[in-house]
Scaffold this motif. Sequence first.
Motif, PDB file in Angstrom:
ATOM      1  N   LYS A  57       0.830  -1.211   0.000  1.00  0.00           N
ATOM      2  CA  LYS A  57       0.000   0.000   0.000  1.00  0.00           C
ATOM      3  C   LYS A  57       0.861   1.256   0.000  1.00  0.00           C
ATOM      4  N   GLU A  58       1.913   1.266   0.816  1.00  0.00           N
ATOM      5  CA  GLU A  58       2.773   2.444   0.873  1.00  0.00           C
ATOM      6  C   GLU A  58       3.553   2.624  -0.427  1.00  0.00           C
ATOM      7  N   THR A  59       3.942   1.519  -1.034  1.00  0.00           N
ATOM      8  CA  THR A  59       4.591   1.598  -2.344  1.00  0.00           C
ATOM      9  C   THR A  59       3.673   2.276  -3.347  1.00  0.00           C
ATOM     10  N   LEU A  60       2.411   1.882  -3.356  1.00  0.00           N
ATOM     11  CA  LEU A  60       1.449   2.474  -4.293  1.00  0.00           C
ATOM     12  C   LEU A  60       1.176   3.938  -3.962  1.00  0.00           C
ATOM     13  N   ARG A  61       1.311   4.323  -2.698  1.00  0.00           N
ATOM     14  CA  ARG A  61       1.128   5.740  -2.363  1.00  0.00           C
ATOM     15  C   ARG A  61       2.258   6.583  -2.927  1.00  0.00           C
ATOM     16  N   LEU A  62       3.490   6.156  -2.708  1.00  0.00           N
ATOM     17  CA  LEU A  62       4.638   6.937  -3.157  1.00  0.00           C
ATOM     18  C   LEU A  62       4.844   6.878  -4.663  1.00  0.00           C
ATOM     19  N   TRP A  63       4.653   5.707  -5.225  1.00  0.00           N
ATOM     20  CA  TRP A  63       4.958   5.512  -6.644  1.00  0.00           C
ATOM     21  C   TRP A  63       3.799   4.791  -7.336  1.00  0.00           C
ATOM     22  N   PRO A  64       2.646   5.436  -7.471  1.00  0.00           N
ATOM     23  CA  PRO A  64       1.518   4.780  -8.151  1.00  0.00           C
ATOM     24  C   PRO A  64       1.863   4.507  -9.614  1.00  0.00           C
ATOM     25  N   PRO A  65       1.760   3.268 -10.071  1.00  0.00           N
ATOM     26  CA  PRO A  65       2.115   2.977 -11.470  1.00  0.00           C
ATOM     27  C   PRO A  65       1.336   3.841 -12.469  1.00  0.00           C
ATOM     28  N   TYR A 105      -6.034   8.954  -1.730  1.00  0.00           N
ATOM     29  CA  TYR A 105      -5.264   7.742  -2.043  1.00  0.00           C
ATOM     30  C   TYR A 105      -6.014   6.998  -3.137  1.00  0.00           C
ATOM     31  N   LEU A 106      -5.487   7.095  -4.358  1.00  0.00           N
ATOM     32  CA  LEU A 106      -6.202   6.555  -5.519  1.00  0.00           C
ATOM     33  C   LEU A 106      -5.261   5.821  -6.472  1.00  0.00           C
ATOM     34  N   PRO A 107      -4.469   4.861  -5.971  1.00  0.00           N
ATOM     35  CA  PRO A 107      -3.559   4.158  -6.885  1.00  0.00           C
ATOM     36  C   PRO A 107      -4.281   3.331  -7.932  1.00  0.00           C
ATOM     37  N   PHE A 108      -5.553   3.025  -7.688  1.00  0.00           N
ATOM     38  CA  PHE A 108      -6.350   2.290  -8.666  1.00  0.00           C
ATOM     39  C   PHE A 108      -7.474   3.158  -9.232  1.00  0.00           C
ATOM     40  N   GLY A 109      -7.277   4.483  -9.189  1.00  0.00           N
ATOM     41  CA  GLY A 109      -8.319   5.377  -9.636  1.00  0.00           C
ATOM     42  C   GLY A 109      -9.456   5.412  -8.626  1.00  0.00           C
ATOM     43  N   GLY A 110     -10.583   5.974  -9.037  1.00  0.00           N
ATOM     44  CA  GLY A 110     -11.707   6.071  -8.130  1.00  0.00           C
ATOM     45  C   GLY A 110     -13.008   6.200  -8.886  1.00  0.00           C
ATOM     46  N   GLY A 111     -14.106   6.064  -8.156  1.00  0.00           N
ATOM     47  CA  GLY A 111     -15.408   6.175  -8.789  1.00  0.00           C
ATOM     48  C   GLY A 111     -15.766   4.932  -9.576  1.00  0.00           C
ATOM     49  N   PRO A 112     -16.782   5.024 -10.437  1.00  0.00           N
ATOM     50  CA  PRO A 112     -17.262   3.852 -11.181  1.00  0.00           C
ATOM     51  C   PRO A 112     -16.224   3.240 -12.119  1.00  0.00           C
ATOM     52  N   ARG A 113     -15.193   4.004 -12.481  1.00  0.00           N
ATOM     53  CA  ARG A 113     -14.191   3.485 -13.413  1.00  0.00           C
ATOM     54  C   ARG A 113     -12.886   3.130 -12.705  1.00  0.00           C
ATOM     55  N   ASN A 114     -12.962   2.795 -11.427  1.00  0.00           N
ATOM     56  CA  ASN A 114     -11.733   2.373 -10.754  1.00  0.00           C
ATOM     57  C   ASN A 114     -11.206   1.094 -11.399  1.00  0.00           C
TER      58      ASN A 114
END
Length: 401
Positions: A271-279, A341-350
């Motif tokens: 989770k912290e990896t995705l926070r700092l460096w979201p692909p 915190y949105l490493p996978f995006g957010g809303g209906p199109r996450n």
Amino acid sequence: MYEALEVARDGLGPVFALGFGRFRPIVVASPEALREALVERRGAFFWRPEGDPVARLFRRSILVTDGEEHDHARGVMLPAFEPAKLRGQAAALLAIVEDELGRWPRDGRVEVVEAMRRIAWRGFERVFFGYDLGEAELRQTLPGLLAALRYIGPGMWVLRGRAGPPPRGVAPLENHVRRVAARRAGRGGEGEVLLDLLARVFDEERVRDHALTMLIAGHDTSTAQLSWALHLLARDRGWLARATREARSVAASDLAGARPEDLPVIDAVLKETLRLWPPIHVGGRRAGPGAAIAGYELPEGRRVMLSYFLVQRDGAIWRRAREFDPGRWLGGGSPPVPYSYLPFGGGPRNCIGAQFASLEGRLVLARVLQEFDIAATRRPLRGAMGATLEPRGGRLRVRRR
């Protein structure tokens, strides 16, 4: 580029305009504005400008289309991503990890991005294509995959405002996807995979679009996440020791059934990896008629960049925002405010593959730490904005236990 964005945000505020030739996007970097774009005003923002390389390569796929067309495709694919179905593939994923780790030196250095790409690519095809990608075919297809990643990443098209057609070098990858899809034709039943779901509903060309999109997006994001996680751990002895102890407290034979709560430190590291460096560090949109964000009216057709990277590193939101601190996620830790915190995006199109990324990340990271002691080399490490935000320049020292 990401450093320039941080400087611009600090000087101009959370919504600002950039200008690079014909590339003149509005950058959005506040949780409230992200919520507007992703949920509250979703219908005013379209997914991809037609001249983007992503749109030219993936054509009418789930990543490019809007509205009912997108929602229909997502509905077709969802059964392949059900958590129970994914957990049923854990043993197959671990078998691939075992095979790949067997290629690592007993005591030497590993190019992490290359190693993680092999695992992520083979794992994706096994789970979602029902296909075992062999060594000869992987080597034959790899140039096409790398050509596709270069094409959809930042390049001269940013200054021109429009990309040229996909290069011929992508052909080996596209041909591979078509061959695998043809081999799956007519299959299904209990062992149904993503390709089967697509073939049941779409014609050959749309299957090509969706399958190519999911393969590239699905494996490249996992490649970046796993590569960053290993590099960050190797540079932090305290968290490396904690993650290693946790991984080695679980028998390798029990990993397939391990859940996030069984490996809380490794889950927190991911989770912290995705926070700092979201692909996927930015969500690309274009403004539709009447679009507005944070009180600003946007010209129709204007590019909009939803910067997850900037929001997830904002010192006004996060304590020790630029430090690697998995501890912020332990004990029920959560984002300070919604949409920060949105490493996978957010809303209906996450991201449809978020659950798979979590499962794969947990299995791979735990198995690497069970088998190897890892350490950083002295080569400098930096982030590079390609198709994803991935580490460049660093290798790992590895020693088999």
